[in-house]
Scaffold this active site. Structure first.
Site, PDB file in Angstrom:
ATOM      1  CG  PHE A 148       8.466  90.642-120.592  1.00 53.59           C
ATOM      2  CD1 PHE A 148       9.347  89.582-120.772  1.00 53.59           C
ATOM      3  CD2 PHE A 148       7.330  90.699-121.388  1.00 53.59           C
ATOM      4  CE1 PHE A 148       9.089  88.587-121.721  1.00 53.59           C
ATOM      5  CE2 PHE A 148       7.070  89.713-122.339  1.00 53.59           C
ATOM      6  CZ  PHE A 148       7.953  88.661-122.499  1.00 53.59           C
ATOM      7  CG  ASP A 233       5.143  97.397-123.359  1.00 53.68           C
ATOM      8  OD1 ASP A 233       3.933  97.105-123.424  1.00 53.68           O
ATOM      9  OD2 ASP A 233       6.051  96.562-123.499  1.00 53.68           O
ATOM     10  CE  LYS A 262       0.813  89.677-122.556  1.00 50.94           C
ATOM     11  NZ  LYS A 262       2.055  90.367-122.268  1.00 50.94           N
TER      12      LYS A 262
END
Ligand SMILES: *Cc1c(COP(=O)(O)O)cnc(C)c1O
Length: 409
Positions: A148, A233, A262
């Site tokens: 993802f 990531d 985030k």
């Protein structure tokens, strides 16, 4: 903590109103949050919940962390936006602080995680053509199954999740997908056109999948041998969640670039970044990449305060210690409604016995008991409470999970 009849009516109205006015691209749990502090949120009827999702780790430091709110409020009173057409007085400090935290030389500030990933893809391709010497238009990037990395058309082009990808074509070419955790498959997929390997060091959305020991150092070795960039990531795994600043730290691996997001925005504003050395990011020249809001004064002020929190090492230490405690408690439920528990630090993917209930049902029952968590893929739940949670609160949350697991479908 039981909601009364009137509250249920109020809740139903709030849910109906939200459904009436939004596309149904989400299926939220029926909780309407009004306020939050630290690890706890309060809904519109006054019920309190322990937040064990923490905005998919965007809230690593809890809701409204005092130092972050102060940084934001101070900045709101001074300057909020300039665009990158001009410099501002928060910019250099943020970029230097983040670069130093990463042990890297340069930062490209963006807003959302997907933009950090897009930045990584663009820079890796440009590096491939200008530095590695890949023939124009031929660059390939190797990614993992069940990844993802975000929701843009290019990123969903290399998703293996049907829901995320189907009917969004034509897809961006140039990606090869291999099994996560399989070094031989990765070695096979890399050739002279390969500019980067893009991976999550722990796959979050896939269910908090930790690769086998030695895999990530093996990826590093392969990338070195074949002159390929390792793009990590760490948008969800980084910035304290796993008990270290980066999940790759556990295996002493340094990537060629960190993609961050985030928690970098402290749960206040979207802040993301690609962080790498000059040998990689030096390929970008004026006008070749950018963002109107990327690196804005408010984002930089909050981002600097986030970096400051992480520089103390305290959030990482809490995640490590509380994580050990959480995993110990969860392990004791394996065989008692839980099939498996994975994860690192304050981050757990737990597989519920699918014969008992779906992950969604478990989350609904947990919410009724005052614990917010999120399911992923059938009967898997993710637990990722803010790093400011207390041990006793974690114990209480696990007690609620235990009670839910004793329900029959
Ligand atoms: C959330 C996430 C993204 C995308 O971030 P957005 O801010 O939603 O665009 C990318 N990669 C990983 C690993 C994520 O968890």
């Amino acid at each position: 903590m039981t909601a009364g009849q009137g509250d249920d009516g109020q809740l139903a109205d709030a849910v109906a109103a939200a459904e009436r006015w939004t596309a149904h691209n989400y299926h939220p749990l029926p909780v309407v949050v009004a306020e939050a502090t630290g690890a706890w949120v309060t809904d519109v009827s006054g019920r309190r919940y322990l937040d064990c999702l923490a905005g998919y780790s965007a809230l690593n430091f809890g809701h409204r962390h005092p130092a972050l709110i102060t940084a934001a409020q101070t900045q709101l009173d001074r300057l909020t936006l300039t665009s990158r057409a001009f410099l501002h007085d928060q910019f250099a400090d943020f970029c230097r602080g983040l670069a130093e935290l990463c042990g890297m030389e340069l930062v490209v500030p963006m807003n959302t995680g997907a933009e950090a990933v897009e930045t990584g893809i663009k820079v890796a391709r440009k590096w491939g053509y200008q530095v590695k010497g890949v023939p124009e238009g031929q660059a390939t990037i190797v990614v993992a199954e069940n990844n993802f990395h975000g929701r843009t058309t290019t990123i969903v082009s290399f998703s293996t999740d049907k829901d995320a990808r189907d009917d969004y074509g034509p897809y961006t070419p140039g990606f090869r997908i291999v099994r996560y955790g399989d070094l031989a498959a990765l070695a096979e997929a890399i050739d002279d056109t390969t500019v980067a390997v893009l991976l999550e060091p722990i796959q979050g959305e896939a269910g908090v999948l930790v690769p086998p020991p030695g895999y990530l150092p093996g990826v590093r070795r392969l990338c070195d041998e074949r002159n390929v960039l390792f793009l990590a990531d760490e948008i969800q795994s980084g910035l304290g969640r796993t008990g270290a600043t980066f999940a790759l730290d556990h295996e002493a691996v340094r990537p060629d670039a960190y993609l961050l997001g985030k928690a970098l925005g402290g749960g206040i504003v979207p802040v993301s970044a690609m962080v790498a050395d000059r040998s990689v990011l030096g390929v970008l020249r004026p006008g070749e990449h950018g963002s109107t809001f990327g690196g804005n004064p408010l984002a930089c002020a909050v981002g600097s305060a986030v970096v400051e929190l992480l520089r103390s090492g305290e959030p990482q230490a809490r995640a490590r210690e509380l994580g050990d405690h959480l995993h110990q408690r969860l392990q004791s439920l394996v065989g008692h409604g839980l099939v498996a528990v994975r994860g690192r630090g304050l981050w757990a993917g737990i597989d519920i016995d699918p014969g008992r209930m779906s992950g969604r049902r478990a989350c609904e029952l947990l919410a009724e008991r005052g614990v917010l968590a999120k399911d992923t893929h059938g009967s898997t739940l993710r637990l990722a409470p803010p790093l400011v949670v207390e041990a006793a609160e974690l114990d209480w949350a696990v007690d609620q999970l235990q009670a839910v697991l004793s329900h029959r479908a």
